[in-house]
Design a protein around this motif. Structure first.
Motif, short mmCIF file in Angstrom:
data_model
loop_
_atom_site.label_atom_id
_atom_site.label_comp_id
_atom_site.label_asym_id
_atom_site.label_seq_id
_atom_site.Cartn_x
_atom_site.Cartn_y
_atom_site.Cartn_z
N ASP A 1 0.86 -1.19 0.00
CA ASP A 1 0.00 0.00 0.00
C ASP A 1 0.89 1.24 0.00
OD1 ASP A 1 -2.32 1.49 0.22
OD2 ASP A 1 -2.86 0.76 2.22
N HIS B 1 -2.38 1.41 9.31
CA HIS B 1 -2.79 0.05 9.65
C HIS B 1 -1.67 -0.96 9.45
CE1 HIS B 1 -3.12 -0.48 5.22
NE2 HIS B 1 -3.45 0.80 5.27
N ALA C 1 1.48 0.06 7.51
CA ALA C 1 1.23 1.11 6.50
C ALA C 1 0.97 2.40 7.27
CB ALA C 1 0.04 0.74 5.63
N GLU D 1 0.30 6.35 7.23
CA GLU D 1 -0.28 7.23 6.22
C GLU D 1 -0.90 8.51 6.78
OE1 GLU D 1 -3.62 5.59 4.03
OE2 GLU D 1 -3.62 3.79 5.25
N GLU E 1 1.79 7.87 2.05
CA GLU E 1 1.75 6.56 2.72
C GLU E 1 2.92 5.68 2.24
OE1 GLU E 1 -1.67 4.14 1.67
OE2 GLU E 1 -1.39 2.86 3.43
CO CO Z 1 -3.37 2.25 3.63
#
Ligand code: CO
Ligand code: MF3
Length: 249
Positions: free
Chosen positions: A105, A168, A199, A201, A232
């Protein structure tokens, strides 16, 4: 429970992250005044296919597109559509890839042509906030050390961090534990261990942190209509510090 990934799992996440950054890098090259976000989404779909991967977003809770594309006052989760970029806009592109059952991500906010000094300072601060957060992703630090570093960086520059959305954990699911807020006090939350993949962000608003969701049920915009930026990276906590799995550029 925060999963500790094996080196084998980290390698699979790394491969998914590589796909995500390749797609993001190619989409960046498409940015120009006049292109619509729907056109960017079509290109993303083609690139995912070419790389043998799929979008992590399409179909997620019914999300209807391959990427998120959020322009100016749009904070995150902008659904690609007929809106066309104009000179001076900023656009966040959020790319999630699924490859061999693992996820990566990444998101970045880009200028479209020449942008205002205000917009440029916002992008710089939001990117710095991501770096400050990542620097705290070290073994035996607490999770909210990341959050608090991001918040300080943003607020010291006179901007605000969005509360409604968080970073997350990520791995064999796009969203795993823990939730990673972009605000908080240092020393709080679980202790970070080598093998955790996160991740991170930050979403940074020029004005107030309040956001609202448009009628399309996805697009989050600033309540005050001012600009927002979103950056991110997917990172892995290692004995040698954070490894950025979505490094690019
Ligand atoms: Co994300
Ligand atoms: N990077 C965002 C996130 O981690 C993107 C999710 S878009 C969605 O939450 F459509 F998949 F929800």
């Amino acid at each position: 429970m925060i999963k500790i990934k094996t080196e084998k799992e980290v390698e699979l996440i790394r491969q998914a992250c590589l796909v995500a950054v390749k797609v993001l890098g190619q989409l960046k090259e498409c940015l120009r005044a006049g292109i619509s976000t729907a056109e960017l989404d079509i290109e993303a779909e083609r690139l995912f296919k070419e790389l043998g991967a799929t979008s992590a977003f399409r179909g997620y809770h019914g999300y209807p597109a391959n990427i998120c594309a959020s322009i100016n006052e749009e904070v995150v989760h902008g659904i690609p559509g007929p809106r066309r970029l104009k000179e001076g806009d900023i656009i966040s592109m959020d790319v999630g890839a699924k490859l061999k059952g693992y996820f990566g991500d990444v998101a970045w906010t880009f200028p479209v042509g020449q942008i205002s000094e205000n917009a440029s300072k916002l992008l710089q601060t939001a990117q710095e906030a991501l770096t400050c957060g990542i620097n705290q992703a070290r073994e035996n630090n607490h999770l909210l050390d990341i959050s608090s570093a991001i918040q300080s960086c943003v607020e010291c520059s006179g901007y605000s961090v969005v509360r409604k959305f968080v970073g997350h954990g990520i791995g064999s699911k796009m969203h795993e534990e823990p939730e990673i807020p972009n605000f908080g006090v240092p020393g709080a939350g679980p202790v970070l261990k080598s093998g955790m993949v996160l991740a991170i962000e930050p979403m940074v608003n020029e004005g107030d942190f309040a956001v609202e969701i448009l009628e399309d049920k996805w697009t989050a915009v600033t309540k005050d209509g001012r600009l927002a930026a979103h950056f991110e990276h997917t990172i892995c906590v290692t004995e040698d510090g954070p490894e950025i799995l979505t490094a690019w550029g």
